[in-house]
Write an enzyme that holds these catalytic residues in place. Structure first.
Site, PDB file in Angstrom:
ATOM      1  N   ASP A  71       0.846  -1.190   0.000  1.00  0.00           N
ATOM      2  CA  ASP A  71       0.000   0.000   0.000  1.00  0.00           C
ATOM      3  C   ASP A  71       0.885   1.244   0.000  1.00  0.00           C
ATOM      4  OD1 ASP A  71       0.852  -0.709   2.549  1.00  0.00           O
ATOM      5  OD2 ASP A  71      -1.151  -0.914   3.367  1.00  0.00           O
ATOM      6  N   GLU A 130      -6.060   2.988   3.502  1.00  0.00           N
ATOM      7  CA  GLU A 130      -6.583   3.530   4.757  1.00  0.00           C
ATOM      8  C   GLU A 130      -8.022   4.028   4.653  1.00  0.00           C
ATOM      9  OE1 GLU A 130      -5.222   3.422   7.598  1.00  0.00           O
ATOM     10  OE2 GLU A 130      -3.082   3.137   7.277  1.00  0.00           O
TER      11      GLU A 130
END
Length: 382
Positions: A71, A130
């Protein structure tokens, strides 16, 4: 030449300076592309999707594809580490260690850019872990279709583990999460005339109280789940009956089955409260791509065996955590394994003081290069 430990630390510090919120990682994407394009390109194909980057490494015996996901987004946190390479973006920080994640991925990729793998490898630099289920978005947009992995791997850094320690387990590593947004709409009125109003403080309070029975009275005691309501907003002043109440919270569960069961109970309770208090209900239960991170038995057996038995690798079996991770969505579609990489810090993930130990980077790179080489040999022998 593969990126050295010194190169990787320098890259990590560059990335740490430029955190960006999910789906806005334009500067991050540009830096990653610059680094990737500086690697040998003979085996590489690169494509982008929004702020994501996918890199295909052509295998010499390309019957199988292994995915590796990292990520790339940061958090809306104001950094307080005092580091000389602190965030240059006000109000944003790599407070969850995604700068470490990206750097390890680049280290692994740089090795296989020079040493052609047996199997195809696909490196996925994924946005919006997120805040916006970036893995789910990428998958459902078809960005992976051309290079769909047969199995996939990823890690998350862990401040509670010593730097460089690999942590993993069979079964669920992280919980699946679901947001709760409930709005009860009644009728405001004067405190002296409650019969002419529909009091949403009382309705909201009843909802909060009844929600507490879900885990204690609807789940098997040996099954794990959490329901937390962290926000309650109603009313204006003490002598006016509140006409609305907004309540927000989260569900956490170690299996998707339990998560869905809790969601159904939340919905039933909310609807019952609305009926009982003769008010309207607006209820949003939003899970997105934050499914439980349930490790595949076969890939995880291979992973743990390698980490346990390889000299120089420190391995530790870990317990499940109630934190969420959208890699769970990809694991619901592709068999694979997620693990922890220790970064040893007194501060937790999402803390404005989080400062991972950079010595973990090369240890993570070395362990994963070794495992991916071994895994390809296992696959070839089948």
């Amino acid at each position: 030449m593969s990126l050295s430990a010194e190169n990787l630390i320098a890259i990590r510090r560059q990335l740490h300076r430029i955190p960006e919120i999910g789906m806005e990682e334009f500067e991050t994407q540009a830096l990653l592309l610059k680094i990737i394009r500086a690697m040998p390109q003979a085996f590489l194909q690169i494509k982008t999707w929004k702020t994501a980057i996918l890199v295909h490494v052509q295998g010499s015996q390309a019957r199988y594809t292994i995915g590796y996901r990292t990520d790339i987004d940061g958090l809306p946190v104001t950094e307080e580490t005092g580091l000389p390479f602190s965030s240059q973006h006000p109000g944003k920080m790599h407070a969850c260690g995604h700068d470490i994640h990206m750097t390890v991925a680049l280290g692994i990729l740089s090795y296989f850019a020079e040493h052609q793998p047996l199997a195809n490898l696909v490196f996925i630099f994924q946005p919006a872990e997120e805040n916006a289920s970036g893995g789910k978005q990428l998958y459902e947009a078809g960005a992976l279709d051309e290079w769909m992995p047969d199995e996939i791997y990823a890690f998350h850094d862990n401040p509670q583990l010593p730097a460089g320690v690999i942590g993993c387990r069979q079964g669920t590593l992280f919980a699946g999460t679901c947001e709760i947004h409930a709005k009860f709409i009644g009728k405001s009125g004067h405190a002296a005339f409650p019969q002419n109003a529909k009091d949403m403080v009382v309705a909201g309070a009843a909802f909060v109280t009844q929600i507490q029975t879900i885990v204690s009275r609807n789940l098997d005691p040996i099954q794990a789940g959490v329901v937390t309501l962290g926000h309650f907003n109603a009313g204006t002043v003490g002598n006016v009956i509140a006409g609305t109440a907004q309540i927000d919270g989260t569900i956490r569960a170690l299996t998707q089955e339990i998560n869905l069961k809790i969601q159904q109970r939340v919905r039933t309770i909310a609807e019952s409260i609305a009926a009982g208090f003769e008010c309207q209900l607006e209820l949003d239960l939003h899970q997105g791509g934050y499914y439980p991170v349930e490790n595949d038995p076969q890939t995880t057996k291979s992973f743990i065996s390698y980490m346990e038995n390889t000299p120089g690798v420190a391995y530790q079996e870990t317990q499940p955590a109630m934190t969420g991770e959208d890699f769970g969505f990809l694991l619901s579609k592709i068999p694979g394994t997620m693990f922890w990489l220790g970064v040893e810090s007194p501060y937790s993930l999402h803390s404005e003081h989080l400062a991972p130990k950079e010595g973990a980077i090369i240890k993570g790179v070395t362990a994963m290069i070794g495992f991916l080489k071994q895994r390809q040999i296992e696959i070839k022998s089948k």
